[in-house]
Design a protein around this motif. Structure first.
Motif, PDB file in Angstrom:
ATOM      1  N   VAL A 110       0.877  -1.175   0.000  1.00  0.00           N
ATOM      2  CA  VAL A 110       0.000   0.000   0.000  1.00  0.00           C
ATOM      3  C   VAL A 110       0.910   1.219   0.000  1.00  0.00           C
ATOM      4  N   VAL A 111       0.739   2.097  -0.979  1.00  0.00           N
ATOM      5  CA  VAL A 111       1.667   3.212  -1.155  1.00  0.00           C
ATOM      6  C   VAL A 111       0.917   4.509  -1.449  1.00  0.00           C
ATOM      7  N   GLY A 112       1.611   5.607  -1.188  1.00  0.00           N
ATOM      8  CA  GLY A 112       1.116   6.933  -1.522  1.00  0.00           C
ATOM      9  C   GLY A 112       2.291   7.853  -1.744  1.00  0.00           C
ATOM     10  N   SER A 113       2.037   9.025  -2.284  1.00  0.00           N
ATOM     11  CA  SER A 113       3.114   9.993  -2.497  1.00  0.00           C
ATOM     12  C   SER A 113       3.447  10.687  -1.185  1.00  0.00           C
ATOM     13  N   PRO A 114       4.695  11.148  -1.008  1.00  0.00           N
ATOM     14  CA  PRO A 114       5.036  11.914   0.195  1.00  0.00           C
ATOM     15  C   PRO A 114       4.129  13.124   0.379  1.00  0.00           C
ATOM     16  N   ALA A 154      -2.712  -1.459 -13.579  1.00  0.00           N
ATOM     17  CA  ALA A 154      -1.786  -0.994 -12.550  1.00  0.00           C
ATOM     18  C   ALA A 154      -0.952   0.192 -13.009  1.00  0.00           C
ATOM     19  N   SER A 155      -0.600   0.256 -14.286  1.00  0.00           N
ATOM     20  CA  SER A 155       0.223   1.368 -14.758  1.00  0.00           C
ATOM     21  C   SER A 155      -0.532   2.691 -14.650  1.00  0.00           C
ATOM     22  N   LEU A 156      -1.847   2.664 -14.849  1.00  0.00           N
ATOM     23  CA  LEU A 156      -2.652   3.878 -14.692  1.00  0.00           C
ATOM     24  C   LEU A 156      -2.762   4.251 -13.216  1.00  0.00           C
ATOM     25  N   SER A 157      -2.952   3.251 -12.360  1.00  0.00           N
ATOM     26  CA  SER A 157      -3.029   3.513 -10.924  1.00  0.00           C
ATOM     27  C   SER A 157      -1.725   4.116 -10.417  1.00  0.00           C
ATOM     28  N   ARG A 158      -0.619   3.631 -10.914  1.00  0.00           N
ATOM     29  CA  ARG A 158       0.686   4.161 -10.489  1.00  0.00           C
ATOM     30  C   ARG A 158       0.799   5.642 -10.824  1.00  0.00           C
ATOM     31  N   ILE A 159       0.393   6.027 -12.028  1.00  0.00           N
ATOM     32  CA  ILE A 159       0.448   7.441 -12.416  1.00  0.00           C
ATOM     33  C   ILE A 159      -0.403   8.287 -11.478  1.00  0.00           C
ATOM     34  N   ALA A 160      -1.602   7.810 -11.174  1.00  0.00           N
ATOM     35  CA  ALA A 160      -2.512   8.569 -10.314  1.00  0.00           C
ATOM     36  C   ALA A 160      -1.941   8.731  -8.908  1.00  0.00           C
ATOM     37  N   VAL A 161      -1.331   7.679  -8.371  1.00  0.00           N
ATOM     38  CA  VAL A 161      -0.750   7.770  -7.029  1.00  0.00           C
ATOM     39  C   VAL A 161       0.451   8.712  -7.027  1.00  0.00           C
ATOM     40  N   LEU A 162       1.283   8.634  -8.052  1.00  0.00           N
ATOM     41  CA  LEU A 162       2.427   9.543  -8.144  1.00  0.00           C
ATOM     42  C   LEU A 162       1.983  10.998  -8.208  1.00  0.00           C
ATOM     43  N   GLU A 163       0.805  11.228  -8.808  1.00  0.00           N
ATOM     44  CA  GLU A 163       0.264  12.585  -8.911  1.00  0.00           C
ATOM     45  C   GLU A 163      -0.445  13.025  -7.633  1.00  0.00           C
ATOM     46  N   GLY A 164      -0.466  12.161  -6.625  1.00  0.00           N
ATOM     47  CA  GLY A 164      -1.078  12.530  -5.358  1.00  0.00           C
ATOM     48  C   GLY A 164      -2.578  12.378  -5.295  1.00  0.00           C
ATOM     49  N   LEU A 222       9.545   3.325  -4.945  1.00  0.00           N
ATOM     50  CA  LEU A 222       9.843   3.254  -3.519  1.00  0.00           C
ATOM     51  C   LEU A 222      11.329   3.516  -3.268  1.00  0.00           C
ATOM     52  N   ASP A 223      12.182   2.903  -4.069  1.00  0.00           N
ATOM     53  CA  ASP A 223      13.620   3.096  -3.894  1.00  0.00           C
ATOM     54  C   ASP A 223      14.028   4.543  -4.132  1.00  0.00           C
ATOM     55  N   ALA A 224      13.353   5.209  -5.078  1.00  0.00           N
ATOM     56  CA  ALA A 224      13.692   6.592  -5.414  1.00  0.00           C
ATOM     57  C   ALA A 224      13.030   7.604  -4.488  1.00  0.00           C
ATOM     58  N   GLY A 225      12.132   7.143  -3.607  1.00  0.00           N
ATOM     59  CA  GLY A 225      11.461   8.060  -2.695  1.00  0.00           C
ATOM     60  C   GLY A 225      10.266   8.767  -3.283  1.00  0.00           C
ATOM     61  N   ARG A 226       9.878   8.371  -4.499  1.00  0.00           N
ATOM     62  CA  ARG A 226       8.694   8.996  -5.112  1.00  0.00           C
ATOM     63  C   ARG A 226       7.414   8.519  -4.451  1.00  0.00           C
ATOM     64  N   LEU A 227       7.440   7.313  -3.886  1.00  0.00           N
ATOM     65  CA  LEU A 227       6.312   6.762  -3.149  1.00  0.00           C
ATOM     66  C   LEU A 227       6.790   6.256  -1.795  1.00  0.00           C
ATOM     67  N   GLU A 228       5.864   6.194  -0.848  1.00  0.00           N
ATOM     68  CA  GLU A 228       6.161   5.670   0.480  1.00  0.00           C
ATOM     69  C   GLU A 228       5.188   4.546   0.808  1.00  0.00           C
ATOM     70  N   MET A 229       5.687   3.538   1.513  1.00  0.00           N
ATOM     71  CA  MET A 229       4.888   2.373   1.852  1.00  0.00           C
ATOM     72  C   MET A 229       4.274   2.530   3.242  1.00  0.00           C
ATOM     73  N   VAL A 230       3.035   2.073   3.393  1.00  0.00           N
ATOM     74  CA  VAL A 230       2.368   2.053   4.695  1.00  0.00           C
ATOM     75  C   VAL A 230       1.769   0.668   4.918  1.00  0.00           C
TER      76      VAL A 230
END
Length: 303
Positions: free
Chosen positions: A168-172, A227-237, A252-260
């Motif tokens: 489960v991830v979201g943007s900072p 999933a590729s569309l969901s990833r874009i939406a999450v990266l956009e906040g 996650l490794d680059a810090g663009r997303l954070e795991m919860v």
């Protein structure tokens, strides 16, 4: 019957199996027009109609059912003989057909399929992705790729890579504004990206901790089925997303997303390559199986 007659017989069997000219044409890598012409030619030679055709459906006639019942075993013997001849090839050639769900295809594309093609450039891979669990034998595939616990019991199977898990991830930026969920029910107070299953139903996010499962019917601003569309939406906040870890590990490794909720997403069964037993596997088939056997040793993906 001419040499072309073998193609015509394969066409009839493919249409009977798939109940669709379009699907059969895709299986045989023919145009729908060419397939229809081949069947029409055979029907003229036989003097009977093999299929009832409407704009909505295709079904065998009585004559078609009798014809299929008699030629099916003989045609299989012919293909077995051809497979036996191909198995004597020194170098892999030809086409391998693989069925997988989309997430699995993304995971094995680089470490297995593209690596195989670099080693054996004379082989063509036909990779089909779909959410439903198909019968790889009936639908004309050489291999299937699914999670280990979904492999049919009558198939030969081998693991591909390590155990997997959902995350489960979201943007900072999203978490700075809205805070982080600490337990799965907290998600009901967040904007979440809903997932649509192939059957049209909404997917409930699955969690487990200390042997206690939980399913959350999340709500949010958008429902997606890729999933590729969901990833874009999450990266956009736009909200919080639920992914296979392999789909977002670089973010996650680059810090663009954070795991919860990490302690609520335990490991899942690994992917498996599966296939029916074959008396005369081709050189390409054997080479693909051998390369797949190396994959868990290399642990070619994961974080």
């Amino acid at each position: 019957m001419t040499r072309q007659g073998l193609v015509e017989l394969d066409a009839v069997l493919a249409i009977a199996r798939r109940s669709s000219f379009r699907a059969a044409a895709l299986d045989l890598e023919m145009s729908t027009t060419a397939l229809s012409n081949a069947v029409g030619k055979l029907e003229r030679q036989l003097g009977v109609r093999l299929f009832n055709r409407t704009t909505r459906s295709v079904s065998l006639t009585d004559a078609g059912r009798e014809f299929i019942g008699k030629i099916g075993p003989a045609l299989q013997d012919i293909h077995d003989a051809m497979d036996a001849a191909r198995s004597q090839q020194e170098f892999p050639t030809g086409t391998l057909r693989i069925n997988a769900f989309a997430t699995a295809a993304r995971e094995i594309l680089s470490p297995l399929i593209l690596r195989f093609l670099r080693l054996y450039p004379q082989v063509h891979i036909d990779l089909v992705t779909e959410g439903r669990l198909v019968d790889v034998v009936a639908d004309g595939f050489d291999f299937g790729i699914r999670t280990w616990d979904l492999v049919p019991s009558d198939m030969i199977a081998m693991p591909l890579g390590p155990a997997r898990r959902n995350v489960v991830v979201g943007s900072p930026a999203y978490f700075r504004t809205h805070g982080k969920p600490l337990v799965p029910p907290d998600l009901l107070h967040h904007a979440c990206l809903r997932i649509r299953l192939p059957n049209g139903a909404s997917y409930r996010w699955h969690f487990e901790k200390n042997g206690q499962p939980a399913q959350i019917a999340v709500t949010g601003p958008i429902t997606l089925d890729e999933a590729s569309l969901s990833r874009i939406a999450v990266l956009e906040g736009a909200g919080i997303g639920y992914f296979m870890e392999s789909d977002v590990c670089e973010d996650l490794d680059a810090g663009r997303l954070e795991m919860v909720l990490e302690d609520w997403t335990p490991p899942l069964a690994p992917l498996a390559l599966y296939y029916p037993g074959r008396r005369h596997p081709s050189a390409a088939f054997k080479a693909f199986v051998e390369l797949a056997r190396e994959l868990p040793k290399r642990a070619a993906w994961g974080r």
